[in-house]
Write a protein that holds these residues in place. Sequence first.
Motif, PDB file in Angstrom:
ATOM      1  N   GLY A  25       0.802  -1.219   0.000  1.00 17.29           N
ATOM      2  CA  GLY A  25       0.000   0.000   0.000  1.00 17.29           C
ATOM      3  C   GLY A  25       0.834   1.267   0.000  1.00 17.29           C
ATOM      4  O   GLY A  25       0.389   2.305   0.507  1.00 17.29           O
ATOM      5  N   ILE A  26       2.021   1.217  -0.611  1.00 17.41           N
ATOM      6  CA  ILE A  26       2.895   2.389  -0.607  1.00 17.41           C
ATOM      7  C   ILE A  26       2.284   3.518  -1.422  1.00 17.41           C
ATOM      8  O   ILE A  26       2.402   4.697  -1.076  1.00 17.41           O
ATOM      9  CB  ILE A  26       4.293   2.008  -1.122  1.00 17.41           C
ATOM     10  N   GLY A  27       1.608   3.171  -2.516  1.00 13.64           N
ATOM     11  CA  GLY A  27       0.966   4.194  -3.327  1.00 13.64           C
ATOM     12  C   GLY A  27      -0.050   4.996  -2.540  1.00 13.64           C
ATOM     13  O   GLY A  27      -0.127   6.227  -2.672  1.00 13.64           O
ATOM     14  N   TRP A  69       9.887   4.559  -2.643  1.00 12.19           N
ATOM     15  CA  TRP A  69       8.983   3.556  -3.206  1.00 12.19           C
ATOM     16  C   TRP A  69       9.833   2.574  -3.991  1.00 12.19           C
ATOM     17  O   TRP A  69      10.453   2.920  -4.981  1.00 12.19           O
ATOM     18  CB  TRP A  69       7.946   4.213  -4.104  1.00 12.19           C
ATOM     19  N   PHE A  70       9.850   1.345  -3.531  1.00 17.25           N
ATOM     20  CA  PHE A  70      10.633   0.294  -4.175  1.00 17.25           C
ATOM     21  C   PHE A  70       9.853  -1.010  -4.081  1.00 17.25           C
ATOM     22  O   PHE A  70       9.428  -1.392  -2.996  1.00 17.25           O
ATOM     23  CB  PHE A  70      12.002   0.159  -3.492  1.00 17.25           C
ATOM     24  N   LEU A  97       5.874   0.703   5.600  1.00 18.00           N
ATOM     25  CA  LEU A  97       5.187  -0.541   5.944  1.00 18.00           C
ATOM     26  C   LEU A  97       3.957  -0.247   6.788  1.00 18.00           C
ATOM     27  O   LEU A  97       3.953   0.693   7.594  1.00 18.00           O
ATOM     28  CB  LEU A  97       6.130  -1.452   6.732  1.00 18.00           C
ATOM     29  N   PRO A  98       2.900  -1.042   6.654  1.00 21.35           N
ATOM     30  CA  PRO A  98       1.725  -0.854   7.515  1.00 21.35           C
ATOM     31  C   PRO A  98       2.060  -1.199   8.965  1.00 21.35           C
ATOM     32  O   PRO A  98       2.970  -1.998   9.226  1.00 21.35           O
ATOM     33  CB  PRO A  98       0.702  -1.849   6.941  1.00 21.35           C
ATOM     34  N   PRO A  99       1.350  -0.630   9.925  1.00 20.31           N
ATOM     35  CA  PRO A  99       1.585  -0.970  11.329  1.00 20.31           C
ATOM     36  C   PRO A  99       1.390  -2.472  11.562  1.00 20.31           C
ATOM     37  O   PRO A  99       0.468  -3.082  11.018  1.00 20.31           O
ATOM     38  CB  PRO A  99       0.526  -0.162  12.083  1.00 20.31           C
ATOM     39  N   GLY A 100       2.273  -3.069  12.339  1.00 19.50           N
ATOM     40  CA  GLY A 100       2.158  -4.485  12.653  1.00 19.50           C
ATOM     41  C   GLY A 100       2.358  -5.400  11.463  1.00 19.50           C
ATOM     42  O   GLY A 100       1.858  -6.527  11.458  1.00 19.50           O
ATOM     43  N   TRP A 101       3.125  -4.978  10.490  1.00 21.24           N
ATOM     44  CA  TRP A 101       3.278  -5.737   9.244  1.00 21.24           C
ATOM     45  C   TRP A 101       3.846  -7.137   9.456  1.00 21.24           C
ATOM     46  O   TRP A 101       3.548  -8.063   8.699  1.00 21.24           O
ATOM     47  CB  TRP A 101       4.151  -4.957   8.262  1.00 21.24           C
ATOM     48  N   LEU A 107       2.006  -9.497   4.253  1.00 19.85           N
ATOM     49  CA  LEU A 107       2.764  -8.263   4.402  1.00 19.85           C
ATOM     50  C   LEU A 107       4.208  -8.557   4.805  1.00 19.85           C
ATOM     51  O   LEU A 107       5.146  -7.898   4.331  1.00 19.85           O
ATOM     52  CB  LEU A 107       2.104  -7.357   5.442  1.00 19.85           C
ATOM     53  N   ARG A 108       4.363  -9.543   5.672  1.00 17.83           N
ATOM     54  CA  ARG A 108       5.721  -9.878   6.113  1.00 17.83           C
ATOM     55  C   ARG A 108       6.562 -10.394   4.944  1.00 17.83           C
ATOM     56  O   ARG A 108       7.723  -9.999   4.787  1.00 17.83           O
ATOM     57  CB  ARG A 108       5.659 -10.929   7.219  1.00 17.83           C
TER      58      ARG A 108
END
Length: 296
Positions: A25-27, A69-70, A97-101, A107-108
């Motif tokens: 979700g970097i965008g 952004w990579f 990174l999202p919280p708690g990724w 996500l990990r």
Amino acid sequence: MTETVIRALSESDAHLFHTLPDPLGIGRALSHVTHRPAWQRVALRDGRVVARAAWWGGENDSSPVNVNWFDVAEGEEEAGAELLRTAPYQVDYELLLPPGWRDDAGLRAAGEARIRAARAAGMRILVERFRYRWTPENGLPERRARLVYRPEPDDEVILDILRRVHSTTLDAHALRAIEQGGIDQAAREELEFFHWCPSPREWWRVAETPEGELVGLHIPAHVPAGPCVDFIGVVPEARGHGYAYDLLTECLHFLVEHGAESVLGATDQSNVPMAKHFARAGFPVIQERIDFVHGA
């Protein structure tokens, strides 16, 4: 395997950057940011984007400040590493990174793939950080009245305070600067960033006790993402009294009084005292970030 082609983008083919999935979700996180196509690069195989990177800088910057952004497609970590290795801009990389990724398997996996690619490109992790955003629904914490705040127009005075703050610091970026060039370099890098921000120089505030003893300073600012708590610093001799919380809440009140509808903040995850102050002041974590730098 077909050879990888790495190249920069242009206005005519900038759309290629967005043909790769965005699992982190970097965008969305960077929706407020404008990237220049000339500072975007992609790795292509058979005409398909298998890795991408966007370098970012301020409106008046002639070269990028960082990579923010990579992405790499599954199984394409080496292509991503080559994309970073061969770039003309060797600047720090901020992995958003999202919280708690780490608690989510998908996500990990995505986060760890980018970490491996960055390391393969010759980068190392400097620090992991929390990023916060206060909004009115979080409540405005009570303003403490233990300190007196005043503007300070003399940069040399600000530099002296920064040197004293950084003489004992938990901040990883400051510690890196001290390792490279001493406390003076760390102080000057902070001051340069304060000036880089487009917000007024007159906002900077020195904090003192009512008796005139120096406590530290807080720097309310605007960055491209919006109003932010730029810097909170307490000199060593004033520590142990919870003054960092006073400075944080004062900085928040100052920004709200100057029209801020939300306020950003950040601290190293290892800086446990400051993280506790942000939580107490009503700043929820909205993002985690891993900062990479070049070299061993």
